[in-house]
Design an enzyme around this catalytic site. Structure first.
Site, short mmCIF file in Angstrom:
data_model
loop_
_atom_site.label_atom_id
_atom_site.label_comp_id
_atom_site.label_asym_id
_atom_site.label_seq_id
_atom_site.Cartn_x
_atom_site.Cartn_y
_atom_site.Cartn_z
N GLU A 70 29.75 29.03 -43.63
CA GLU A 70 29.31 27.77 -43.03
C GLU A 70 29.54 26.67 -44.06
O GLU A 70 29.28 26.88 -45.26
CB GLU A 70 27.83 27.82 -42.65
CG GLU A 70 27.34 26.49 -42.09
CD GLU A 70 25.93 26.52 -41.51
OE1 GLU A 70 25.18 27.46 -41.84
OE2 GLU A 70 25.58 25.61 -40.75
N CYS B 282 23.67 26.23 -38.22
CA CYS B 282 23.13 25.05 -37.55
C CYS B 282 24.20 23.99 -37.35
O CYS B 282 24.11 23.16 -36.45
CB CYS B 282 22.01 24.45 -38.38
SG CYS B 282 20.61 25.52 -38.52
N ASN C 156 23.72 29.69 -31.82
CA ASN C 156 23.32 30.10 -33.15
C ASN C 156 21.81 29.92 -33.24
O ASN C 156 21.34 28.80 -33.29
CB ASN C 156 23.99 29.22 -34.21
CG ASN C 156 23.32 29.34 -35.56
OD1 ASN C 156 23.44 30.36 -36.22
ND2 ASN C 156 22.60 28.30 -35.99
N GLU C 157 21.09 30.98 -33.18
CA GLU C 157 19.63 30.99 -33.33
C GLU C 157 18.92 29.91 -32.51
O GLU C 157 17.96 29.30 -32.97
CB GLU C 157 19.21 30.95 -34.81
CG GLU C 157 19.58 29.72 -35.58
CD GLU C 157 19.13 29.78 -37.04
OE1 GLU C 157 18.65 28.75 -37.53
OE2 GLU C 157 19.26 30.83 -37.70
O1 AHR Z 1 22.51 29.78 -43.45
C1 AHR Z 1 21.82 28.59 -43.50
C2 AHR Z 1 21.24 28.18 -42.17
O2 AHR Z 1 20.23 29.07 -41.83
C3 AHR Z 1 22.15 28.23 -40.99
O3 AHR Z 1 22.79 27.05 -40.76
C4 AHR Z 1 21.25 28.50 -39.84
O4 AHR Z 1 21.89 29.22 -38.83
C5 AHR Z 1 20.06 29.14 -40.44
O5 AHR Z 1 18.91 28.48 -40.08
#
Ligand code: AHR
Length: 675
Positions: A25, A226, A351-352
């Protein structure tokens, strides 16, 4: 009798397949200023307050007026690309030998290696084309190492030049200076080392990519995090969610994007480059797409406007796998330089995410992908929590929709990883499988790495239920830290793997094909003794959810459920002057704590600590956590914290809640208004 481990070499159990991989990321400047080898920061003059309150169009640029004078301004009237509208105009007021701009790069500057080749690219225009521009590599104090002159037309002209550095300097600058009297305009000023990973143009930093290659990851999850779902709904918006179609094609056409990590993404490392990286390091691509919902700002694509988001998913699969001759997006891929398909097998939607809007939308994506591409494995998501309401919501959605995998995320204290070694022993190998898409213990010590190693043994052992797992985050530029710990740290010229990196590498390098039955035959049973205490013992403390909050706890009652003794306390007010109140020290096995709680000021509700010991280890019941969205049970150990369970919950000001905390030995239940 001896201790023996019996391995049944004929008893093939679960295939490990793609078990251990990596997750990339662009946070901590992992891409721009990191893996993406571009050496110029803010190459298109697009930095903006939207990205970061300290940014402006000239961030990382300095005016040079050593000999000569100029006025410098940013214009948007006639850009190279409407998608990157800003460009720099240098109006010469007094011609000179050294008037123009220089870029300070990332970290301490541009890292130059002696004898190495660098590719310079820029778009420029001049009112008097016969007057020259000059590009130079120079030291921080202005010593010119090498330079080259070029001419441009009255309209935007792309220039590409090669420079060889005669010097070694990790703090160098790139300057573009203007000869003569006429004004000049600059845009997309870029400098890459020729020596990128696999020698690719628009390539990746070699040392960082090699660290990835050396791990032999089975897959690469990208591009977030995120970062994928934090943004607006309009794909053309500077602040949009991560939309992959914006990330392919000519670099100067890719719109600069605000990243939720407080900086700007050039998108120079885009989907084509991600797929290429996967191919280069032998990892299967696992792209993550937004599901039309930003849980951070609760922006929701209306159901009747969801089709473009679904099309993004379908088109991405076609871009990766479609035939170069007969499909639209396969042809786009071929035109970019990759005739053969990339062999995409997995796709993740979301994503989450927490919240119903996501789970209302997910089935539309799932159905469309399944119908058109039945062989693609579809990944659902189960919140950033290891247990609780939203976690269960994700799994429920996965079961109902028959998702192939569910993405679990958690960042915990190392003690949690040790204590939860057996987490997946009870998970079924039928139905959706686990994708542990983000996890890490809080720290980069060998102790952390060993706790993770222990956990990874548990993942391997349960390879029937757990199919994919990757540590997070992967990269951190030491001067731009958003999040830690991280697996690999670097500055502009150095990089190193942490102990956590070497553990991951070890497991990937020696990943087996399948598990074998293993029986531990010990002379003496030496079982893990379990926690030393069979109850939760320590201080009970009432506090507010935020430092300057004001809350009142009333009708406080503590009952020893074994003896029926009950203690009652008068009201407790928590405010700025009186930030917390120790109610007492509890050492009973079965206890019920009751009270009412009301928030008068602030917006983050209540915190009740219990089992607090002299070292500061404690449990916490937090109501109104994160953006006043969560009800969490948190364990604090040795300075680290682990969220054991979460439910969605928002505290309303001036409303009285009945809270009950019930301890049964080491098992904890919490109730709000009897629920
Ligand atoms: O890995 C860091 C962050 O942690 C990512 O963006 C998110 O998916 C999680 O909250």
């Amino acid at each position: 009798m001896e201790n023996r481990l019996l391995i049944d070499a004929n008893g093939k159990q679960n295939e490990l397949n793609d078990l251990f991989g990596i997750f990339f990321e662009d946070l901590n400047h992992a891409a721009d200023g990191g893996l993406y080898a571009e050496l110029i920061q803010n190459r298109s003059f697009e930095f903006d307050k939207i990205d970061n309150p300290d940014y402006h169009a000239m961030t990382a640029w300095e005016c040079v007026e050593n000999s000569g004078k100029a006025a410098f301004h940013i214009e948007t009237s006639n850009p190279v690309s409407a998608r990157n509208p800003h460009y720099l105009v240098i109006d010469i007021k007094q011609p000179g030998k050294d008037v123009g701009v220089l870029n300070t790069g990332f970290n301490t500057g541009i890292p130059l290696k002696k004898g190495e080749t660098y590719y310079f690219t820029c778009f420029a225009k001049r009112t008097e084309p016969q007057e020259a521009l000059e590009v130079s590599l120079r030291s921080r104090d202005g010593k010119v190492y090498t330079s080259a002159s070029f001419h441009v037309e009255a309209d935007w002209t792309k220039t590409e030049l090669t420079l060889v550095s005669p010097a070694e300097d990790n703090c160098a600058r790139l300057a573009v200076t203007v000869k003569g009297e006429s004004s000049a305009a600059l845009d997309f000023v870029s400098l890459f080392p020729a020596d990128t990973y696999k020698g690719r143009r628009n390539g990746l930093r070699k040392d960082l990519a090699q660290l990835l290659e050396a791990m032999h990851p089975r897959f690469l999850r990208f591009p977030g995090g995120c970062l994928v779902h934090d943004g607006s709904l309009d794909a053309d918006d500077r602040n949009s969610m991560y939309r992959w179609k914006n990330t392919i094609g000519p670099l100067w056409e890719r719109p600069a994007r605000r990243s939720n990590w407080g900086y700007n993404q050039t998108l120079g490392l885009g989907y084509y480059e991600y797929f290429q990286l996967c191919e280069d390091i032998g990892a299967k691509p696992i792209p993550v797409l937004p599901g039309g919902y930003d849980p951070h700002h609760r922006r929701v694509a209306p159901l009747d406007e969801l089709q473009p988001w679904i099309d993004d998913a379908l088109d991405l699969i076609e871009f990766a796998n479609g035939d170069a001759q007969t499909t639209k997006w396969g042809a786009v891929r071929a035109k970019l330089g990759h005739e053969a398909p990339f062999g995409l097998e997995y796709i993740a939607v979301g994503n989450e995410e927490v919240g119903e809007p996501f789970f209302e939308r997910y089935p539309y994506f799932h159905k469309a992908i399944r119908e058109k591409y039945p062989d693609i494995k579809i990944i659902n998501t189960a919140s950033p929590f290891a247990a609780g309401g939203e976690y269960e919501r994700g799994w429920k959605s996965a079961r109902e929709n028959r998702s192939d995998l569910v993405d679990e995320h958690y960042y915990m204290a190392p003690e949690w990883f040790l204590a939860n070694h057996h987490r997946y022993d009870s998970f079924s190998a039928d139905g959706p499988k686990v994708f542990l898409g983000e996890y890490a213990s809080h720290g980069n010590t060998w102790g952390n790495a060993l706790a993770e190693a222990s956990y990874m043994v548990g993942l391997e052992r349960n390879a029937g239920a757990v199919k994919l797992a990757c540590y997070a985050p992967l990269f951190c530029n030491v001067d731009y830290t958003n999040w830690q710990p991280d697996m690999i740290w670097f500055d502009n010229h150095r990089s190193y793997g942490t102990p956590n990196y070497y553990i991951q590498k070890l497991f990937m390098n020696y990943q087996g094909d399948y598990t074998l039955p293993l029986i531990a035959d010990f002379a003496e049973e030496n079982e893990y003794p379990g926690p030393e205490r069979q109850n939760i013992s320590g201080e009970l403390v009432f506090a507010a959810g935020q430092e300057d909050g004001k809350v009142v706890y009333s009708r406080i009652e503590i009952t020893n459920d074994d003896t029926n003794e009950t203690y009652r306390f008068s009201d407790i007010t928590i405010d700025k002057a009186h930030k917390e109140s120790v109610v007492g020290h509890l050492d009973w096995t079965n206890v019920t704590i009751k009270c009412t709680a009301k928030e008068l000021e602030g917006f983050k509700g209540f915190k009740i600590y219990f089992g607090k010991n002299a070292e500061g280890d404690k449990l916490e019941w937090e109501l109104g956590g994160w953006q006043n969205q969560d009800d969490c049970l948190v364990e604090h150990t040795k300075g680290g914290s682990s969220c054991l369970s979460q439910y969605l919950f928002t505290v309303e000001k001036n409303r009285e809640y009945e809270l009950t905390l019930q301890l049964r030995g080491r098992s904890i239940q919490t109730f709000v208004d009897g629920k």
